[in-house]
Scaffold this motif. Structure first.
Motif, PDB file in Angstrom:
ATOM      1  N   VAL A  65      31.894  58.083  -0.111  1.00  0.00           N
ATOM      2  CA  VAL A  65      31.406  56.711   0.092  1.00  0.00           C
ATOM      3  C   VAL A  65      31.755  56.212   1.490  1.00  0.00           C
ATOM      4  O   VAL A  65      30.899  55.672   2.201  1.00  0.00           O
ATOM      5  CB  VAL A  65      31.961  55.760  -0.994  1.00  0.00           C
ATOM      6  N   VAL A  66      32.990  56.403   1.909  1.00  0.00           N
ATOM      7  CA  VAL A  66      33.410  55.941   3.237  1.00  0.00           C
ATOM      8  C   VAL A  66      32.631  56.690   4.317  1.00  0.00           C
ATOM      9  O   VAL A  66      32.154  56.087   5.282  1.00  0.00           O
ATOM     10  CB  VAL A  66      34.937  56.091   3.424  1.00  0.00           C
ATOM     11  N   SER A  67      32.462  57.990   4.143  1.00  0.00           N
ATOM     12  CA  SER A  67      31.721  58.779   5.125  1.00  0.00           C
ATOM     13  C   SER A  67      30.273  58.310   5.230  1.00  0.00           C
ATOM     14  O   SER A  67      29.749  58.137   6.337  1.00  0.00           O
ATOM     15  CB  SER A  67      31.774  60.261   4.736  1.00  0.00           C
ATOM     16  N   PHE A  68      29.617  58.097   4.093  1.00  0.00           N
ATOM     17  CA  PHE A  68      28.228  57.640   4.115  1.00  0.00           C
ATOM     18  C   PHE A  68      28.106  56.291   4.809  1.00  0.00           C
ATOM     19  O   PHE A  68      27.245  56.098   5.675  1.00  0.00           O
ATOM     20  CB  PHE A  68      27.658  57.554   2.693  1.00  0.00           C
ATOM     21  N   LEU A  69      28.956  55.343   4.441  1.00  0.00           N
ATOM     22  CA  LEU A  69      28.874  54.010   5.041  1.00  0.00           C
ATOM     23  C   LEU A  69      29.135  54.045   6.539  1.00  0.00           C
ATOM     24  O   LEU A  69      28.430  53.390   7.314  1.00  0.00           O
ATOM     25  CB  LEU A  69      29.835  53.051   4.339  1.00  0.00           C
ATOM     26  N   LEU A  70      30.130  54.814   6.971  1.00  0.00           N
ATOM     27  CA  LEU A  70      30.406  54.912   8.406  1.00  0.00           C
ATOM     28  C   LEU A  70      29.261  55.601   9.150  1.00  0.00           C
ATOM     29  O   LEU A  70      28.922  55.197  10.265  1.00  0.00           O
ATOM     30  CB  LEU A  70      31.724  55.643   8.645  1.00  0.00           C
ATOM     31  N   CYS A  71      28.689  56.617   8.555  1.00  0.00           N
ATOM     32  CA  CYS A  71      27.539  57.268   9.199  1.00  0.00           C
ATOM     33  C   CYS A  71      26.385  56.288   9.328  1.00  0.00           C
ATOM     34  O   CYS A  71      25.718  56.243  10.362  1.00  0.00           O
ATOM     35  CB  CYS A  71      27.105  58.500   8.405  1.00  0.00           C
ATOM     36  N   ARG A  72      26.162  55.503   8.303  1.00  0.00           N
ATOM     37  CA  ARG A  72      25.015  54.587   8.300  1.00  0.00           C
ATOM     38  C   ARG A  72      25.201  53.421   9.278  1.00  0.00           C
ATOM     39  O   ARG A  72      24.271  53.043   9.980  1.00  0.00           O
ATOM     40  CB  ARG A  72      24.792  54.051   6.889  1.00  0.00           C
ATOM     41  N   ILE A  73      26.410  52.851   9.333  1.00  0.00           N
ATOM     42  CA  ILE A  73      26.593  51.641  10.144  1.00  0.00           C
ATOM     43  C   ILE A  73      27.264  51.882  11.499  1.00  0.00           C
ATOM     44  O   ILE A  73      27.202  51.026  12.367  1.00  0.00           O
ATOM     45  CB  ILE A  73      27.384  50.555   9.375  1.00  0.00           C
ATOM     46  N   PHE A  74      27.883  53.049  11.679  1.00  0.00           N
ATOM     47  CA  PHE A  74      28.628  53.297  12.910  1.00  0.00           C
ATOM     48  C   PHE A  74      28.076  54.489  13.691  1.00  0.00           C
ATOM     49  O   PHE A  74      27.798  54.390  14.877  1.00  0.00           O
ATOM     50  CB  PHE A  74      30.107  53.512  12.570  1.00  0.00           C
ATOM     51  N   VAL A  75      27.899  55.621  13.029  1.00  0.00           N
ATOM     52  CA  VAL A  75      27.512  56.837  13.725  1.00  0.00           C
ATOM     53  C   VAL A  75      26.045  56.821  14.125  1.00  0.00           C
ATOM     54  O   VAL A  75      25.687  57.070  15.283  1.00  0.00           O
ATOM     55  CB  VAL A  75      27.816  58.089  12.875  1.00  0.00           C
ATOM     56  N   PHE A  76      25.161  56.527  13.175  1.00  0.00           N
ATOM     57  CA  PHE A  76      23.728  56.636  13.427  1.00  0.00           C
ATOM     58  C   PHE A  76      23.017  55.300  13.580  1.00  0.00           C
ATOM     59  O   PHE A  76      21.807  55.273  13.763  1.00  0.00           O
ATOM     60  CB  PHE A  76      23.067  57.472  12.308  1.00  0.00           C
ATOM     61  N   ASP A  77      23.738  54.210  13.536  1.00  0.00           N
ATOM     62  CA  ASP A  77      23.144  52.902  13.724  1.00  0.00           C
ATOM     63  C   ASP A  77      22.661  52.762  15.168  1.00  0.00           C
ATOM     64  O   ASP A  77      23.362  53.103  16.111  1.00  0.00           O
ATOM     65  CB  ASP A  77      24.153  51.784  13.431  1.00  0.00           C
ATOM     66  N   GLY A  78      21.462  52.293  15.328  1.00  0.00           N
ATOM     67  CA  GLY A  78      20.915  52.091  16.666  1.00  0.00           C
ATOM     68  C   GLY A  78      20.359  53.340  17.301  1.00  0.00           C
ATOM     69  O   GLY A  78      19.933  53.320  18.448  1.00  0.00           O
ATOM     70  N   ALA A  79      20.339  54.454  16.549  1.00  0.00           N
ATOM     71  CA  ALA A  79      19.829  55.703  17.112  1.00  0.00           C
ATOM     72  C   ALA A  79      18.307  55.640  17.237  1.00  0.00           C
ATOM     73  O   ALA A  79      17.642  54.973  16.458  1.00  0.00           O
ATOM     74  CB  ALA A  79      20.223  56.871  16.219  1.00  0.00           C
TER      75      ALA A  79
END
Length: 135
Positions: free
Chosen positions: A116-130
């Protein structure tokens, strides 16, 4: 960020990538441990390295629809991994020390914290704005 199929679709894709990476990681670990002299620790490092790279590539393109690879995004992915793994360890520690949960059951219960933490961080931090792929 362009949403590829919406939140539910992304979560399903993320989970499928996770299952595929788990299988790939185990195959690499078993192969290196049984077919080479590297031993279990290096086999584990190599296996997890392959799994992390595969996870980054598959999730960036298929799950989140990112058009191109960027070094800073890979660095963010590693940070997200470390935070998610820390969440897993925190839950595991609490289950083992506070709740006195048997260790294998504690491992099983703690795994969703990572996911859950990995998915949320990927969605809002890692790949956001890509820059998104055209669909």
């Amino acid at each position: 960020m362009k949403i590829v199929g919406g939140l539910f679709d992304q979560a399903i894709r993320f989970g499928l990538v996770g299952f595929a990476n788990t299988a790939l990681t185990l195959i690499v670990i078993f192969a290196f441990q049984t077919l080479t002299p590297v031993g279990p620790y290096w086999a584990n490092v190599i296996g997890y390295g392959v799994g992390l790279l595969s996870s980054f590539l598959l999730n960036s393109r298929w799950t989140f629809g990112v058009a191109r690879w960027e070094l800073n995004r890979a660095a963010k992915f590693l940070v997200a991994f470390a935070i998610a793994y820390g969440a897993n360890l925190l839950v595991l520690h609490g289950l083992l020390t506070i709740a006195a949960t048997p260790s294998l059951l504690a491992q099983l219960i703690a795994m969703p914290a990572y996911t859950v933490v990995s998915f949320l961080l990927c969605r809002i931090f890692v790949f956001d704005g890509a820059e998104a792929l055209d669909e």
